[in-house]
Design a protein around this motif. Structure first.
Motif, PDB file in Angstrom:
ATOM      1  N   MET A   1       0.831  -1.188   0.000  1.00 15.00           N
ATOM      2  CA  MET A   1       0.000   0.000   0.000  1.00 15.00           C
ATOM      3  C   MET A   1       0.876   1.251   0.000  1.00 15.00           C
ATOM      4  SD  MET A   1      -3.014   1.106   2.575  1.00 15.00           S
ATOM      5  CE  MET A   1      -2.292   2.285   3.666  1.00 15.00           C
ATOM      6  N   PHE A   2       1.890   1.279   0.870  1.00 17.73           N
ATOM      7  CA  PHE A   2       2.764   2.445   0.940  1.00 17.73           C
ATOM      8  C   PHE A   2       3.553   2.602  -0.354  1.00 17.73           C
ATOM      9  CE2 PHE A   2       6.618   4.664   2.462  1.00 17.73           C
ATOM     10  CZ  PHE A   2       6.004   5.828   2.873  1.00 17.73           C
ATOM     11  N   ALA A   3       3.933   1.475  -0.966  1.00 19.05           N
ATOM     12  CA  ALA A   3       4.671   1.520  -2.222  1.00 19.05           C
ATOM     13  C   ALA A   3       3.817   2.136  -3.332  1.00 19.05           C
ATOM     14  CB  ALA A   3       5.131   0.126  -2.612  1.00 19.05           C
ATOM     15  N   GLN A   4       2.527   1.816  -3.335  1.00 28.04           N
ATOM     16  CA  GLN A   4       1.633   2.402  -4.332  1.00 28.04           C
ATOM     17  C   GLN A   4       1.522   3.915  -4.147  1.00 28.04           C
ATOM     18  OE1 GLN A   4      -2.197   0.557  -4.708  1.00 28.04           O
ATOM     19  NE2 GLN A   4      -1.336  -1.503  -4.562  1.00 28.04           N
ATOM     20  N   PHE A   5       1.455   4.361  -2.894  1.00 32.95           N
ATOM     21  CA  PHE A   5       1.374   5.800  -2.636  1.00 32.95           C
ATOM     22  C   PHE A   5       2.649   6.501  -3.100  1.00 32.95           C
ATOM     23  CE2 PHE A   5       2.100   9.449   0.211  1.00 32.95           C
ATOM     24  CZ  PHE A   5       1.036  10.225  -0.196  1.00 32.95           C
ATOM     25  N   LEU A   6       3.811   5.902  -2.814  1.00 35.79           N
ATOM     26  CA  LEU A   6       5.074   6.497  -3.272  1.00 35.79           C
ATOM     27  C   LEU A   6       5.146   6.531  -4.792  1.00 35.79           C
ATOM     28  CD1 LEU A   6       7.694   5.060  -0.774  1.00 35.79           C
ATOM     29  CD2 LEU A   6       6.790   7.376  -0.892  1.00 35.79           C
ATOM     30  N   LEU A   7       4.678   5.474  -5.432  1.00 34.96           N
ATOM     31  CA  LEU A   7       4.649   5.453  -6.889  1.00 34.96           C
ATOM     32  C   LEU A   7       3.712   6.530  -7.429  1.00 34.96           C
ATOM     33  CD1 LEU A   7       5.630   4.101  -9.457  1.00 34.96           C
ATOM     34  CD2 LEU A   7       3.781   2.438  -9.205  1.00 34.96           C
ATOM     35  N   ASN A   8       2.608   6.758  -6.751  1.00 35.98           N
ATOM     36  CA  ASN A   8       1.681   7.814  -7.160  1.00 35.98           C
ATOM     37  C   ASN A   8       2.335   9.190  -7.024  1.00 35.98           C
ATOM     38  OD1 ASN A   8      -0.619   9.053  -8.036  1.00 35.98           O
ATOM     39  ND2 ASN A   8      -1.836   8.564  -6.244  1.00 35.98           N
ATOM     40  N   LEU A   9       3.060   9.411  -5.922  1.00 30.48           N
ATOM     41  CA  LEU A   9       3.789  10.680  -5.780  1.00 30.48           C
ATOM     42  C   LEU A   9       4.839  10.842  -6.880  1.00 30.48           C
ATOM     43  CD1 LEU A   9       4.327  11.031  -1.922  1.00 30.48           C
ATOM     44  CD2 LEU A   9       2.824  12.364  -3.386  1.00 30.48           C
ATOM     45  N   PHE A  10       5.521   9.754  -7.216  1.00 29.38           N
ATOM     46  CA  PHE A  10       6.518   9.803  -8.281  1.00 29.38           C
ATOM     47  C   PHE A  10       5.863  10.149  -9.616  1.00 29.38           C
ATOM     48  CE2 PHE A  10       8.822   7.607 -11.701  1.00 29.38           C
ATOM     49  CZ  PHE A  10      10.019   8.313 -11.640  1.00 29.38           C
ATOM     50  N   LEU A  11       4.709   9.543  -9.899  1.00 21.76           N
ATOM     51  CA  LEU A  11       3.996   9.865 -11.144  1.00 21.76           C
ATOM     52  C   LEU A  11       3.555  11.324 -11.172  1.00 21.76           C
ATOM     53  CD1 LEU A  11       1.829   6.653 -11.605  1.00 21.76           C
ATOM     54  CD2 LEU A  11       3.782   7.373 -12.990  1.00 21.76           C
ATOM     55  N   ALA A  12       3.117  11.845 -10.035  1.00 18.42           N
ATOM     56  CA  ALA A  12       2.708  13.253  -9.976  1.00 18.42           C
ATOM     57  C   ALA A  12       3.905  14.170 -10.205  1.00 18.42           C
ATOM     58  CB  ALA A  12       2.054  13.540  -8.629  1.00 18.42           C
ATOM     59  N   LEU A  13       5.037  13.832  -9.628  1.00 17.64           N
ATOM     60  CA  LEU A  13       6.250  14.633  -9.825  1.00 17.64           C
ATOM     61  C   LEU A  13       6.717  14.553 -11.277  1.00 17.64           C
ATOM     62  CD1 LEU A  13       8.409  16.372  -8.459  1.00 17.64           C
ATOM     63  CD2 LEU A  13       9.705  14.277  -8.067  1.00 17.64           C
ATOM     64  N   LEU A  14       6.637  13.373 -11.849  1.00 13.83           N
ATOM     65  CA  LEU A  14       7.004  13.206 -13.252  1.00 13.83           C
ATOM     66  C   LEU A  14       6.077  14.029 -14.148  1.00 13.83           C
ATOM     67  CD1 LEU A  14       8.998  11.593 -14.988  1.00 13.83           C
ATOM     68  CD2 LEU A  14       7.241   9.830 -15.194  1.00 13.83           C
ATOM     69  N   TRP A  15       4.792  14.033 -13.841  1.00 14.88           N
ATOM     70  CA  TRP A  15       3.820  14.842 -14.588  1.00 14.88           C
ATOM     71  C   TRP A  15       4.182  16.322 -14.482  1.00 14.88           C
ATOM     72  CZ3 TRP A  15      -0.514  13.492 -17.459  1.00 14.88           C
ATOM     73  CH2 TRP A  15      -1.390  14.530 -17.766  1.00 14.88           C
ATOM     74  N   LEU A  16       4.532  16.750 -13.286  1.00 17.75           N
ATOM     75  CA  LEU A  16       4.891  18.152 -13.060  1.00 17.75           C
ATOM     76  C   LEU A  16       6.114  18.536 -13.879  1.00 17.75           C
ATOM     77  CD1 LEU A  16       4.335  20.721 -11.300  1.00 17.75           C
ATOM     78  CD2 LEU A  16       6.016  19.792  -9.718  1.00 17.75           C
ATOM     79  N   LEU A  17       7.084  17.630 -13.961  1.00 22.18           N
ATOM     80  CA  LEU A  17       8.302  17.942 -14.698  1.00 22.18           C
ATOM     81  C   LEU A  17       8.112  17.884 -16.209  1.00 22.18           C
ATOM     82  CD1 LEU A  17      10.886  16.047 -12.469  1.00 22.18           C
ATOM     83  CD2 LEU A  17      10.465  18.509 -12.562  1.00 22.18           C
ATOM     84  N   LEU A  18       7.191  17.035 -16.675  1.00 23.56           N
ATOM     85  CA  LEU A  18       7.001  16.893 -18.119  1.00 23.56           C
ATOM     86  C   LEU A  18       6.089  17.960 -18.719  1.00 23.56           C
ATOM     87  CD1 LEU A  18       6.773  13.021 -18.515  1.00 23.56           C
ATOM     88  CD2 LEU A  18       8.678  14.524 -19.103  1.00 23.56           C
ATOM     89  N   VAL A  19       5.244  18.569 -17.899  1.00 24.79           N
ATOM     90  CA  VAL A  19       4.397  19.655 -18.392  1.00 24.79           C
ATOM     91  C   VAL A  19       5.280  20.895 -18.538  1.00 24.79           C
ATOM     92  CG1 VAL A  19       2.456  21.166 -17.821  1.00 24.79           C
ATOM     93  CG2 VAL A  19       2.296  18.720 -17.394  1.00 24.79           C
ATOM     94  N   ASP A  20       5.181  21.515 -19.695  1.00 22.62           N
ATOM     95  CA  ASP A  20       6.061  22.640 -19.994  1.00 22.62           C
ATOM     96  C   ASP A  20       5.482  23.925 -19.410  1.00 22.62           C
ATOM     97  OD1 ASP A  20       8.197  23.989 -21.053  1.00 22.62           O
ATOM     98  OD2 ASP A  20       7.248  24.280 -23.011  1.00 22.62           O
ATOM     99  N   GLU A  21       5.866  24.209 -18.172  1.00 25.35           N
ATOM    100  CA  GLU A  21       5.454  25.446 -17.502  1.00 25.35           C
ATOM    101  C   GLU A  21       6.704  26.178 -17.035  1.00 25.35           C
ATOM    102  OE1 GLU A  21       1.172  24.382 -15.455  1.00 25.35           O
ATOM    103  OE2 GLU A  21       2.981  24.078 -14.293  1.00 25.35           O
ATOM    104  N   PRO A  22       6.731  27.511 -17.175  1.00 26.39           N
ATOM    105  CA  PRO A  22       7.917  28.250 -16.705  1.00 26.39           C
ATOM    106  C   PRO A  22       8.076  28.134 -15.181  1.00 26.39           C
ATOM    107  CG  PRO A  22       6.267  29.752 -17.665  1.00 26.39           C
ATOM    108  CD  PRO A  22       5.749  28.374 -17.806  1.00 26.39           C
ATOM    109  N   VAL A  23       6.961  28.149 -14.460  1.00 25.24           N
ATOM    110  CA  VAL A  23       6.985  28.011 -13.001  1.00 25.24           C
ATOM    111  C   VAL A  23       6.086  26.829 -12.636  1.00 25.24           C
ATOM    112  CG1 VAL A  23       6.443  29.131 -10.813  1.00 25.24           C
ATOM    113  CG2 VAL A  23       7.335  30.491 -12.712  1.00 25.24           C
TER     114      VAL A  23
END
Length: 161
Positions: A1-23
């Motif tokens: 369960m905790f591993a799934q939550f960490l993977l979800n946070l990683f996916l959210a961070l990856l999404w944040l980095l891949l979206v082209d926003e200046p800030v």
């Protein structure tokens, strides 16, 4: 369960980095978190464990159940205290539980003790019998037993037994 939550946070961070926003925006991270929930829900059967948000929902249900029981028992206690002629019969009764784990028994005892009008005085050595003091044995014993049954069911859902 905790591993799934960490993977979800990683996916959210990856999404944040891949979206082209200046800030980087918090809303973009939240969107990535929601997309990650969807991805993990589709793939959770490959992990061999239950989807992690199910446990979170069960915990929230237990908290909401406690708040509901707290409010209803508080109303009963206030009603009894404000009655001009106090006609209560305090007493002690036993309740046998089907819960086995220490965490489960402790959680049930605390949930009941935090509910007004009743106090768990003692738990047997084996952990399956509660000795409960009720403010008004005649009126509140049935409601306490009903509440404990609801709490037991919710605790068993949280612990997946």
């Amino acid at each position: 369960m905790f591993a799934q939550f960490l993977l979800n946070l990683f996916l959210a961070l990856l999404w944040l980095l891949l979206v082209d926003e200046p800030v980087p925006q918090l809303t973009t991270f939240f969107t990535g978190f929601v997309v990650g929930i969807g991805i993990l829900y589709v793939m959770h059967r490959f992990f061999g464990t239950q989807f992690y948000l199910r446990k979170v929902i069960k915990i929230l249900y237990l908290i909401l159940l406690f708040i509901k029981e707290l409010l209803s028992s508080s109303y009963l206690v206030i009603k009894q205290v404000l009655t001009p002629n106090l006609q209560i019969t305090p007493g002690i009764f036993t309740y046998r539980t089907s819960l086995k784990g220490e965490w489960e028994v402790t959680a049930l005892a605390l949930l009941l003790t935090l509910t007004p009008g009743s106090v768990v005085m003692e738990v047997s050595e084996s952990g399956d019998v509660f000795y409960i003091h009720a403010m008004d044995l005649e009126e509140s014993k049935e409601s306490i037993i009903r509440s404990m049954g609801k709490f037991e069911k919710a605790i068993l859902e949280v612990t997946d037994r």
